[in-house]
Scaffold this active site. Sequence first.
Site, PDB file in Angstrom:
ATOM      1  N   ALA A  39       0.811  -1.218   0.000  1.00 38.40           N
ATOM      2  CA  ALA A  39       0.000   0.000   0.000  1.00 38.40           C
ATOM      3  C   ALA A  39       0.846   1.271   0.000  1.00 38.40           C
ATOM      4  CB  ALA A  39      -0.939  -0.013   1.202  1.00 38.40           C
ATOM      5  N   GLU A  40       1.838   1.327   0.871  1.00 38.46           N
ATOM      6  CA  GLU A  40       2.627   2.555   0.974  1.00 38.46           C
ATOM      7  C   GLU A  40       3.420   2.834  -0.294  1.00 38.46           C
ATOM      8  OE1 GLU A  40       4.923  -0.644   3.315  1.00 38.46           O
ATOM      9  OE2 GLU A  40       2.846  -0.138   2.890  1.00 38.46           O
ATOM     10  N   ILE A  41       3.958   1.785  -0.920  1.00 38.07           N
ATOM     11  CA  ILE A  41       4.729   1.957  -2.155  1.00 38.07           C
ATOM     12  C   ILE A  41       3.825   2.441  -3.284  1.00 38.07           C
ATOM     13  CG2 ILE A  41       6.148   0.791  -3.894  1.00 38.07           C
ATOM     14  CD1 ILE A  41       7.487   1.180  -1.102  1.00 38.07           C
ATOM     15  N   ILE A  97       2.730   6.078  -2.630  1.00 41.20           N
ATOM     16  CA  ILE A  97       3.846   7.005  -2.853  1.00 41.20           C
ATOM     17  C   ILE A  97       4.102   7.186  -4.344  1.00 41.20           C
ATOM     18  CG2 ILE A  97       6.355   7.291  -2.614  1.00 41.20           C
ATOM     19  CD1 ILE A  97       5.999   6.011   0.223  1.00 41.20           C
TER      20      ILE A  97
END
Length: 75
Positions: free
Chosen positions: A48-50, A53
Site C-alpha cells: 500500500a505505501e509503495i 507514494i
Amino acid sequence: DFAQRTIDVARKNVEEEGGRATVIVKDGKVPAESPNRVAQTHDPTARAEILAIREACMKLGSELLSLSLVPIVSR
C-alpha cells in the site's frame, strides 16, 4: 478525517490483503491512496505505501514527499 479514510480503504480490501492501506496527505488534500495489492498482482513490491507514494509522486510531479503525512493502518 484522514485516519478514517485510510481505514475505509483498508476495509474495502480486507478479504484479499488483510486490511492494509495508505493515504497520502499533502497540504490538506489527498493526492493518492492505495490498499495492498501484493496478492492480487503477485508482486511483492505492491504494498500500500509503495503504490500510494508512486501515485502521489506522479500526480504531484515530484519525488519529494517529505512534507506529506502518510498514515498506515494494519489489521
